[in-house]
Design a protein around this motif. Sequence first.
Motif, PDB file in Angstrom:
ATOM      1  N   PHE A   1      54.137-112.535  41.177  1.00  0.00           N
ATOM      2  CA  PHE A   1      54.017-112.107  43.145  1.00  0.00           C
ATOM      3  C   PHE A   1      53.637-110.976  42.816  1.00  0.00           C
ATOM      4  O   PHE A   1      53.479-110.106  41.837  1.00  0.00           O
ATOM      5  N   VAL A   2      52.137-110.188  43.685  1.00  0.00           N
ATOM      6  CA  VAL A   2      51.763-108.491  43.816  1.00  0.00           C
ATOM      7  C   VAL A   2      52.931-107.989  44.155  1.00  0.00           C
ATOM      8  O   VAL A   2      53.005-108.377  45.655  1.00  0.00           O
ATOM      9  N   GLU A   3      52.334-106.625  44.252  1.00  0.00           N
ATOM     10  CA  GLU A   3      53.122-105.990  45.149  1.00  0.00           C
ATOM     11  C   GLU A   3      52.017-105.665  46.294  1.00  0.00           C
ATOM     12  O   GLU A   3      50.442-105.036  46.003  1.00  0.00           O
ATOM     13  N   VAL A   4      52.386-105.264  47.076  1.00  0.00           N
ATOM     14  CA  VAL A   4      51.205-105.685  48.780  1.00  0.00           C
ATOM     15  C   VAL A   4      51.891-105.175  49.661  1.00  0.00           C
ATOM     16  O   VAL A   4      53.389-104.554  49.911  1.00  0.00           O
TER      17      VAL A   4
ATOM     18  N   GLY B   1      65.706-104.257  65.401  1.00  0.00           N
ATOM     19  CA  GLY B   1      65.903-105.210  64.101  1.00  0.00           C
ATOM     20  C   GLY B   1      64.863-105.953  62.699  1.00  0.00           C
ATOM     21  O   GLY B   1      65.474-107.150  61.986  1.00  0.00           O
ATOM     22  N   VAL B   2      63.830-105.678  63.446  1.00  0.00           N
ATOM     23  CA  VAL B   2      62.216-106.547  62.692  1.00  0.00           C
ATOM     24  C   VAL B   2      61.801-105.396  62.216  1.00  0.00           C
ATOM     25  O   VAL B   2      61.515-104.665  62.482  1.00  0.00           O
ATOM     26  N   ALA B   3      61.205-106.116  60.684  1.00  0.00           N
ATOM     27  CA  ALA B   3      60.943-105.241  59.578  1.00  0.00           C
ATOM     28  C   ALA B   3      59.145-105.103  60.370  1.00  0.00           C
ATOM     29  O   ALA B   3      58.481-106.141  60.772  1.00  0.00           O
ATOM     30  N   VAL B   4      58.472-104.195  60.735  1.00  0.00           N
ATOM     31  CA  VAL B   4      57.444-103.921  61.055  1.00  0.00           C
ATOM     32  C   VAL B   4      56.439-103.044  60.363  1.00  0.00           C
ATOM     33  O   VAL B   4      55.178-103.053  60.530  1.00  0.00           O
ATOM     34  N   ALA B   5      57.329-102.512  58.905  1.00  0.00           N
ATOM     35  CA  ALA B   5      56.270-102.374  58.079  1.00  0.00           C
ATOM     36  C   ALA B   5      56.458-102.517  56.715  1.00  0.00           C
ATOM     37  O   ALA B   5      58.510-102.439  56.806  1.00  0.00           O
ATOM     38  N   GLY B   6      55.817-102.970  55.800  1.00  0.00           N
ATOM     39  CA  GLY B   6      57.194-103.330  54.537  1.00  0.00           C
ATOM     40  C   GLY B   6      56.277-103.335  53.309  1.00  0.00           C
ATOM     41  O   GLY B   6      55.257-103.376  53.120  1.00  0.00           O
ATOM     42  N   VAL B   7      56.747-103.110  52.099  1.00  0.00           N
ATOM     43  CA  VAL B   7      55.760-103.421  51.181  1.00  0.00           C
ATOM     44  C   VAL B   7      56.872-103.803  49.591  1.00  0.00           C
ATOM     45  O   VAL B   7      57.825-104.256  49.620  1.00  0.00           O
ATOM     46  N   THR B   8      55.923-105.171  49.210  1.00  0.00           N
ATOM     47  CA  THR B   8      56.823-105.406  47.720  1.00  0.00           C
ATOM     48  C   THR B   8      56.662-105.069  46.466  1.00  0.00           C
ATOM     49  O   THR B   8      56.251-103.890  46.801  1.00  0.00           O
ATOM     50  N   VAL B   9      57.954-105.123  46.235  1.00  0.00           N
ATOM     51  CA  VAL B   9      58.076-104.295  44.890  1.00  0.00           C
ATOM     52  C   VAL B   9      58.202-105.213  43.573  1.00  0.00           C
ATOM     53  O   VAL B   9      59.163-105.597  44.076  1.00  0.00           O
ATOM     54  N   GLN B  10      57.999-104.582  42.340  1.00  0.00           N
ATOM     55  CA  GLN B  10      58.087-104.775  41.335  1.00  0.00           C
ATOM     56  C   GLN B  10      59.222-104.299  40.694  1.00  0.00           C
ATOM     57  O   GLN B  10      58.923-103.215  39.818  1.00  0.00           O
TER      58      GLN B  10
ATOM     59  N   PRO C   1      61.251-108.674  45.985  1.00  0.00           N
ATOM     60  CA  PRO C   1      61.775-108.262  46.554  1.00  0.00           C
ATOM     61  C   PRO C   1      60.880-106.968  47.810  1.00  0.00           C
ATOM     62  O   PRO C   1      59.753-107.553  47.395  1.00  0.00           O
ATOM     63  N   ARG C   2      61.417-106.629  48.229  1.00  0.00           N
ATOM     64  CA  ARG C   2      60.460-105.707  49.322  1.00  0.00           C
ATOM     65  C   ARG C   2      61.717-104.744  50.258  1.00  0.00           C
ATOM     66  O   ARG C   2      62.627-105.226  50.912  1.00  0.00           O
ATOM     67  N   SER C   3      60.637-103.438  50.415  1.00  0.00           N
ATOM     68  CA  SER C   3      61.938-102.902  50.766  1.00  0.00           C
ATOM     69  C   SER C   3      60.683-102.500  52.313  1.00  0.00           C
ATOM     70  O   SER C   3      60.052-102.525  52.818  1.00  0.00           O
ATOM     71  N   ARG C   4      62.148-102.295  53.218  1.00  0.00           N
ATOM     72  CA  ARG C   4      61.479-102.292  54.720  1.00  0.00           C
ATOM     73  C   ARG C   4      60.969-100.971  54.968  1.00  0.00           C
ATOM     74  O   ARG C   4      62.789-100.595  55.440  1.00  0.00           O
ATOM     75  N   LEU C   5      60.121-100.256  54.844  1.00  0.00           N
ATOM     76  CA  LEU C   5      59.996 -99.369  55.386  1.00  0.00           C
ATOM     77  C   LEU C   5      60.114 -98.573  56.859  1.00  0.00           C
ATOM     78  O   LEU C   5      60.142 -97.518  57.547  1.00  0.00           O
ATOM     79  N   ARG C   6      60.082-100.063  57.559  1.00  0.00           N
ATOM     80  CA  ARG C   6      59.629 -99.825  59.066  1.00  0.00           C
ATOM     81  C   ARG C   6      60.827-100.627  60.067  1.00  0.00           C
ATOM     82  O   ARG C   6      60.336-101.877  59.635  1.00  0.00           O
TER      83      ARG C   6
END
Length: 337
Positions: free
Chosen positions: A299-302, A215-224, A206-211
């Motif tokens: 996976f790890v959160e990054v 239509g393209v994610a340019v900042a994000g983070v993976t989420v446990q 899972p990942r959150s699209r922060l920005r």
Amino acid sequence: MTRVLVTGVGGPAGVAVVRSLLRRGDVEVYAADMDRWASGIYLVPPERRRLVPAGLAPHFVDTVVELCAADGIEVLYPTVDVELPRIAAQRERFTQVGTRVASPELRTLETALDKLTLARACAHVAYVPRTELVGTPQAISGWQFPVIVKPRRGAGSRGVRVIATAAELDAVHDDEDLLVQELLPGEEFSVDVFADLDGHVVAAVPRSRLRVDSGVAVAGVTVQDERLVAAATAIAEAIGLTTVANVQLKLTADGTPGLLEVNPRFPGAMPLTIAAGVDMPSLVLDAVLGLPVPRHVEFVEVANVRYLEDVFLPACDVLPSLEPPLEPPLEQPAPEG
């Protein structure tokens, strides 16, 4: 060396697949796109650059089959939505020229790309917001506004709009094959899922699209988050996923993950999932080739941010266009007088 062809390398998904496979020492990567200015074409040596017709062109599949046969391609990675069902429907033709297709089976694509069929297929394994076809008796009443109206088929957010009142919903025409859907109030997540050729889910990230930009994610983070992993895994299994898909989830008011849609292809934000420890393009190659694949990958959160990057090359190395040059206009005689 395994010869691999990646199509759609003008998009971020195609570029991500090319870069993943280039990091392996046992792969010769060929890159193809309809646009000679597609940046991903120029990530590979000149002798491995190819132009193909648009994915909806009548001769698209014929051209790709011919390319695979001529280049000795062993694995084909289609990365564009419109290409996927056309290639999957002709999978046997690719098999006949010695090419394996690294994408889901046709039945999975047909389920995922039809959002109404997808909702019905997954209702027994995950929370699915109420989804009705505009113009049917079921879609007329009983809604809590606002709601979402979106195309039954189609990728991304194209054609999606929020409807605030019953009067607005009554004004929506049904001649566009539209769906009306319950609007979930919570945060939205994308879950990248890899399943082996037996349909066993090896990883769900899972990942959150922060920005998002265009239509393209340019900042994000993976989420446990085990709720997101469990929901995406159940959905992938329900549609018979093999290889890779992106499951879009949004939380209900009580935090339950609800299904929005499934994109049965590599997502543009795949580099974030790779950086988190799950190199899905490479895992898919191993699976398709019959090589050992782990039963589970953690996976790890990054987090990531993205930026533009230039590819420089001599002007003479730019591929010629597939389109014939325009004929110069006929010279008109000068007016008399």
